[in-house]
Design a protein around this motif. Sequence first.
Motif, PDB file in Angstrom:
ATOM      1  N   LYS A   1       0.835  -1.204   0.000  1.00  0.00           N
ATOM      2  CA  LYS A   1       0.000   0.000   0.000  1.00  0.00           C
ATOM      3  C   LYS A   1       0.868   1.251   0.000  1.00  0.00           C
ATOM      4  CE  LYS A   1      -3.894  -2.234   2.086  1.00  0.00           C
ATOM      5  NZ  LYS A   1      -4.528  -2.655   3.328  1.00  0.00           N
ATOM      6  N   GLU A   2       1.960   1.182   0.780  1.00  0.00           N
ATOM      7  CA  GLU A   2       2.869   2.324   0.795  1.00  0.00           C
ATOM      8  C   GLU A   2       3.454   2.544  -0.594  1.00  0.00           C
ATOM      9  OE1 GLU A   2       5.823   2.118   3.982  1.00  0.00           O
ATOM     10  OE2 GLU A   2       7.106   3.243   2.587  1.00  0.00           O
TER      11      GLU A   2
ATOM     12  N   ASN B   1       1.021   4.175  -2.822  1.00  0.00           N
ATOM     13  CA  ASN B   1       0.943   5.606  -2.510  1.00  0.00           C
ATOM     14  C   ASN B   1       2.107   6.360  -3.119  1.00  0.00           C
ATOM     15  OD1 ASN B   1      -1.316   5.171  -1.016  1.00  0.00           O
ATOM     16  ND2 ASN B   1      -0.284   5.176   0.962  1.00  0.00           N
TER      17      ASN B   1
ATOM     18  N   SER C   1       1.611   6.780  -6.753  1.00  0.00           N
ATOM     19  CA  SER C   1       0.597   7.787  -7.018  1.00  0.00           C
ATOM     20  C   SER C   1       1.174   9.184  -6.845  1.00  0.00           C
ATOM     21  CB  SER C   1      -0.577   7.569  -6.066  1.00  0.00           C
ATOM     22  OG  SER C   1      -1.567   8.512  -6.297  1.00  0.00           O
ATOM     23  N   ASN C   2       1.994   9.365  -5.801  1.00  0.00           N
ATOM     24  CA  ASN C   2       2.631  10.670  -5.594  1.00  0.00           C
ATOM     25  C   ASN C   2       3.519  11.027  -6.765  1.00  0.00           C
ATOM     26  OD1 ASN C   2       1.566  11.315  -3.133  1.00  0.00           O
ATOM     27  ND2 ASN C   2       3.160  10.258  -1.985  1.00  0.00           N
TER      28      ASN C   2
ATOM     29  N   HIS D   1      -7.544  -0.619  -2.216  1.00  0.00           N
ATOM     30  CA  HIS D   1      -6.608   0.481  -1.991  1.00  0.00           C
ATOM     31  C   HIS D   1      -6.246   1.141  -3.304  1.00  0.00           C
ATOM     32  CE1 HIS D   1      -3.600   2.484   0.552  1.00  0.00           C
ATOM     33  NE2 HIS D   1      -2.899   2.528  -0.546  1.00  0.00           N
TER      34      HIS D   1
ATOM     35  N   LEU E   1      -6.758   5.285  -5.366  1.00  0.00           N
ATOM     36  CA  LEU E   1      -5.761   6.189  -5.937  1.00  0.00           C
ATOM     37  C   LEU E   1      -6.183   6.477  -7.364  1.00  0.00           C
ATOM     38  CD1 LEU E   1      -2.721   4.330  -4.479  1.00  0.00           C
ATOM     39  CD2 LEU E   1      -3.540   6.549  -3.781  1.00  0.00           C
TER      40      LEU E   1
END
Lengths: 263, 251
Positions: free
Chosen positions: B113-114, B117, B120-121, B161, B165
Amino acid sequence: MSLVAEAFVSQIAAAEPWPENATLYQQLKGEQILLSDNAASLAVQAFLQMCNLPIKVVCRANAEYMSPSGKVPFIHVGNQVVSELGPIVQFVKAKGHSLSDGLDEVQKAEMKAYMELVNNMLLTAELYLQWCDEATVGEITHARYGSPYPWPLNHILAYQKQWEIKRKMKAIGWGKKTLDQVLEDVDQCCQALSQRLGTQPYFFNKQPTELDALVFGHLYTILTTQLTNDELSEKVKNYSNLLAFCRRIEQHYFEDRGKDRLS
Amino acid sequence: IVSQPAKILNFLRKQKYNADYELSAKQGADTLAYIALLEEKLLPAVLHTFWVESDNYFTVTKPWFASQIPFPLSLILPGRMSRGALNRILLTRGQPPLYHLREVEAQIYRDAKECLNLLSNRLGTSQFFFGNTPSTLDAYVFGFLAPLYKVRFPKIQLQEHLKQLSNLCRFCDDILSSYFRISLGGISPAGQDMVDANLQKLTQLVNKESNLIEKMDDNLRQSPQLPPRKLPTLKLTPAEEENNSFQRLSP
């Protein structure tokens, strides 16, 4: 660790400041420690130096078994024991010191990606060279790994560790690689690092971060360790900006401080 | 015969198909770094979702694979791949202080999940990872994300998750609609042409990736000045496409 346990540990960590008697444990420097462990230990030492946190290095023959995760190095701070660079960075952050706070989200993502690259390629290549390359294993690794123990324990432990590492290599697909392919991977990794570093003093311009500590740990160890053949260090020496980078960190963080601490 | 994504990409590169002409040296380096991140953080969770999680494995992955492999192998290969996946996860992640499989699972999903993320960033609002033209990294990320996004699993925590995003979902949809004429309802299982005993599930993703990269490269070669916006969509029947591509590439 479960989320609850992690939160608990951070709470405890945040409660006290960094003590004076923090110690870092690694294996015996002269006779026992191996390339990959030395690299990891140096990375942690560099990181702590960059954060300006005092740390004493203690060498113990059974450091690997003392560590909570089975990996060296580990630090003993107050009444807590934390091992490996990742958790140590988080632990130090909980105490309020961080090198990567000034980075934005995209840069943090990049930093994590590059740290994974180093771990994935450089560390795995070091492990491969130490444990799966017959020449190095026979001449160096076996002798060093078991040196503090009497016969037959030294042989048994060395073989056990070798078997374990070979299993892991097979699981991630490195089992079938030849030494040349591994060296080519190292070259690619160094090229990527060199291109990313460019002409900047550190990876994220002016301030060093944990990525710089990690890269320094690995590259410095590769450059200064004598193995059966010098091909690994030759690959690194091809990139002059990486050499300058290592020298810069060494001068800045180890020689100056070293003088104060030795006196 | 070339297997595994990295080797295929190298092979294509040596044959002079390259989607990275327009990347700077630094971006090339970033590509390698992000690929390492994906392999280290996302891959264990993806392997787990496909091959180890029993609901998913028995209802989706196993019948899917078994339907494409001839009879005796269909009993053996999926089981072997499942064990291989579990082995890999345990050996690389299952060290102390994680003693129980459940804790390892929790940790790898958290890492995944990290990682999502972080991706996505990094993607932000741009169309592809390095501007407006796709590159190797886009193909790689797509290879990981698309099955996760589209395949209908019973146990879907990672998919949930991912769906949150939105820029990653938009990224997948863009690539799917531009390069693969597949209805957004579900993925058609790609043909399994390689009977390599050490085959991993990434073969399917690899088929997609190599097709994607070839098409991108063809288009880039044909119009070197302008970054292609409107790409001619090719009708995809995966098995044929794979055969064609192999015939073209083998010397």
